[in-house]
Each structure stands twice: as C-alpha cells, then as structure tokens.
Design an enzyme around this catalytic site. Structure first.
Site, mmCIF file in Angstrom:
data_model
loop_
_atom_site.group_PDB
_atom_site.id
_atom_site.type_symbol
_atom_site.label_atom_id
_atom_site.label_comp_id
_atom_site.label_asym_id
_atom_site.label_seq_id
_atom_site.Cartn_x
_atom_site.Cartn_y
_atom_site.Cartn_z
ATOM 1 N N TYR A 120 49.043 15.751 3.316
ATOM 2 C CA TYR A 120 49.425 16.625 2.216
ATOM 3 C C TYR A 120 50.333 15.905 1.224
ATOM 4 C CZ TYR A 120 47.591 20.623 4.842
ATOM 5 O OH TYR A 120 46.775 21.492 5.510
ATOM 6 N N LYS A 149 45.903 13.571 17.777
ATOM 7 C CA LYS A 149 44.552 13.030 17.939
ATOM 8 C C LYS A 149 44.675 11.534 18.194
ATOM 9 C CE LYS A 149 40.049 13.778 17.924
ATOM 10 N NZ LYS A 149 39.429 14.478 19.065
ATOM 11 N N ASP A 189 41.504 19.091 19.004
ATOM 12 C CA ASP A 189 40.277 19.847 19.213
ATOM 13 C C ASP A 189 40.354 20.674 20.498
ATOM 14 O OD1 ASP A 189 40.380 17.408 20.500
ATOM 15 O OD2 ASP A 189 38.271 16.899 20.181
ATOM 16 N N ASP A 191 48.813 23.386 10.191
ATOM 17 C CA ASP A 191 48.296 24.354 9.229
ATOM 18 C C ASP A 191 47.104 25.100 9.821
ATOM 19 O OD1 ASP A 191 47.779 25.785 6.947
ATOM 20 O OD2 ASP A 191 47.263 24.070 5.698
ATOM 21 N N ASP A 221 47.136 29.227 11.699
ATOM 22 C CA ASP A 221 46.267 30.290 11.196
ATOM 23 C C ASP A 221 45.350 30.800 12.304
ATOM 24 O OD1 ASP A 221 47.396 30.178 8.733
ATOM 25 O OD2 ASP A 221 45.671 29.315 7.696
#
Length: 347
Positions: A136, A186, A218, A242, A246
């Site tokens: 970001y 990851k 994942d 992020d 959610d």
C-alpha cells in the site's frame, strides 16, 4: 478530551452522528468535539481529500472518530485526489501504524453468520494489522514493456523495525486476552514474509507467557471459516490484514458490527467502522451505526482510558442486538436513527 469528528462521504455522516449522540449521552464534562472535512466531501469543498485545515484539526485532537470515505463520482480523479487518500494520508501523517480489528459473536446473533451457529458462536478474536508498510505504501507505477503491453507494478517490503513494532503491539494484546498469538504470512513464497516471520520469532523471546504460532495466509483464510474459535490474536501485514479482517467480519455476520482502531505509539488513535461509504444507501436511513458506536467505545478505551464508559457502550449495543434491534444488513427493518435511539435507551 479533544475528539476530531471526520464524517466523510456516503453514510459516514449518518453513522457518525449516532456515535456522537452516544458519546454525548455519557455526560462527560471534559468533552470537546472538533469537526473537519475528508474524502470526496472535502475534495468538493477544498479541492483535496485531506485539506490542510483538516490535518491541523487532527493534530490538535487527541483522538479521531472517522466515518467513511469513498465516492463513485471521484473514481476518475487522479489517484492523489481520490477520497481514499484522506485515510491513507492521516495514517502516514499521524504515524498510525497499528490497526486493531476485534471480531466477536454477540449472543443471539449466530443466525446472522454464514457459518453454522455452533462454529460462529465461538468467534472471539482480534486482528492486529500493520498499517504503514507493505504494497500500500511501497513504490508503484505503470510502465510500457518493449512489446507495447502496459504493466502495473507494486513493491512489497517490510524492514525489521516495522515488523518488530507491530509485533510488540500484538504480543501485548495477547497478554491481555487468552495469551495466544498467530502470525500470518506467506514465508514459503515471499522474502518479505520471511523477514516478517524471523522478526516475530525474535520478539517472541520477550513474551514467554504468550503461545506463538505461524500460519500461511491462504490457510488462515480457510481456518477462519472452518474453525474461527481457534484464534485469539492474529498479527499480519497490511495487505493480508485488510483481506482477513473483512473476512472475519462476515463470519460474525455483517461489517455493520465491526469497529476498528488505528493507533500511533502514544495515545493518538483513529477509530472507524470497517465498512465503506455505501453511497447507494446514503441519506436513506438504512445504514447500521453499531460499528461506529462500537468504534467510539474503542476510542474511549484506548485513547482516554475510559474503560467503564467503553464497557457501558458495548453492553448497550449487545443488549439492543439481543432485543432484536437489527438493521437491514442483519435482516432487520430498523433504520439508522432507530438503532441509535435503541442503543441510547439501553445506555
């Protein structure tokens, strides 16, 4: 208690209004509210989503109650003028690096989750997301390859000190809960994640009372819907956080119920619901203000140490939900103001 109120776009002004009503109902003698424009509303009025006067107001305040930014009519503006730059700019200018997103199933709300009730009922977790790094805030751009194709690129990176800082926040949060911390990365693919994992393991030496585990992102996404009750505190980077936060909100039942805090190293914090501006229902008294009201509770707790008042607000929201007060997002028919009134009655 100087609180800046930045309502923003879409349903932001509606849900923020109800949260302010709740704060004012507490009868705090030292309360001072400061108001400012952000997002598309600020661009229309001042030509920028985060005008200097709003940033100055933010610096004068001790905490910020934030509504939402986002306006379809601004989607074609240059990126630095789009509404979302307001929240990114505040994070950068105020050093808001730690995002706390609690997800807890309120009793009686299990049927609102897409998960089986016995699975959803076990949800009580906190996601600690790093806010100032990752793709970001990394370098990015669009370039043309030799064969004429356009290529977008974004750089993901984390320095050790950035990881160390957010790891300390997460370990301390775990100490105040069930003393379990899961670091999500990851590392099997990304060098950025390898540095992340190595640094978290190093910081763990300072917190021998906290059980540390690691999970690839994942798998974490799968486990959140398979067995969310296994998680206590999750710490992860900006991008993964992020997405997972959610996802956690929908496991609970609605993003209209989840609050969040973005904290600096001192007591400054920005508090906002995790939902967006929802311009399609703006001004129709359809938005659920509970997430913003719960954000106000987090504000009182983390920036001002008002634990009693924070618990009063949370208990009032829980009682309203138990009594069947639900917005359209939860399959109910109560409007924004009616929900605010219901919380105030129970407060």
């Amino acid at each position: 208690m100087k609180i800046a109120v930045f309502a923003g776009d879409g349903i932001g002004p509606e849900v923020t209004r109800e949260a302010v009503r709740v704060i004012e109902a507490l009868g705090l003698d030292d309360l001072e509210l400061l108001h400012g424009d952000v997002g598309g509303a600020a661009w229309r009025k001042h030509g920028h989503p985060l005008p200097p006067e709003t940033l100055e107001t933010a610096r004068r305040a001790e905490a910020i109650l934030f509504g939402a930014v986002g306006d379809f009519e601004c989607d074609k503006l240059e990126r630095h003028l789009r509404p979302e730059q307001a929240i990114l700019g505040l994070r950068k200018e105020l050093g808001l690096f730690a995002n706390l997103r609690p997800a807890r199933m309120f009793p009686g709300m299990e049927d609102a989750s897409a998960l089986r009730p016995e699975v959803a009922g076990a949800i009580d977790l906190l996601i600690v997301r790093e806010l100032n790094g990752d793709v970001y805030f990394g370098e990015k751009g669009i370039r043309t390859l030799d064969d004429g194709r356009r290529q977008g690129w974004d750089m993901m990176s984390y320095a050790e000190d950035e990881v160390r800082r957010i790891a300390h926040v997460a370990f301390k949060a775990a100490q105040g809960r069930r003393k379990k911390l899961c670091s999500v990365d990851k590392a099997n693919v990304l060098e950025t994640s390898q540095v992340w994992r190595d640094t978290v393991i190093e910081v763990a030496k300072d917190y021998p009372d906290v059980e540390l585990s690691h999970m690839y992102v994942d798998n974490a996404a799968m486990q959140l819907v398979r067995n969310p009750g296994q998680f206590d505190v999750i710490v992860t980077g900006n991008l993964f956080g992020d997405i997972l936060s959610d996802q956690a909100s929908m496991c609970v039942g609605s993003i209209g119920l989840l609050a969040s805090a973005a904290l600096a190293e001192g007591t400054m914090g920005l508090y906002e619901p995790i939902h967006g501006s929802a311009p399609d229902i703006a001004g129709q008294d359809k938005a659920n203000p509970m997430a913003t009201i719960l954000s106000a509770a987090m504000l009182l707790r983390h920036s001002f140490g008002r634990e009693t008042e924070a618990q009063r607000i949370e208990a009032a929201v829980a009682r309203a939900l138990a009594d069947g007060i639900r917005g359209a997002d939860l399959g109910g028919s109560h409007g924004t103001v009616a929900i605010g009134d219901a919380v105030l009655e129970r407060l």
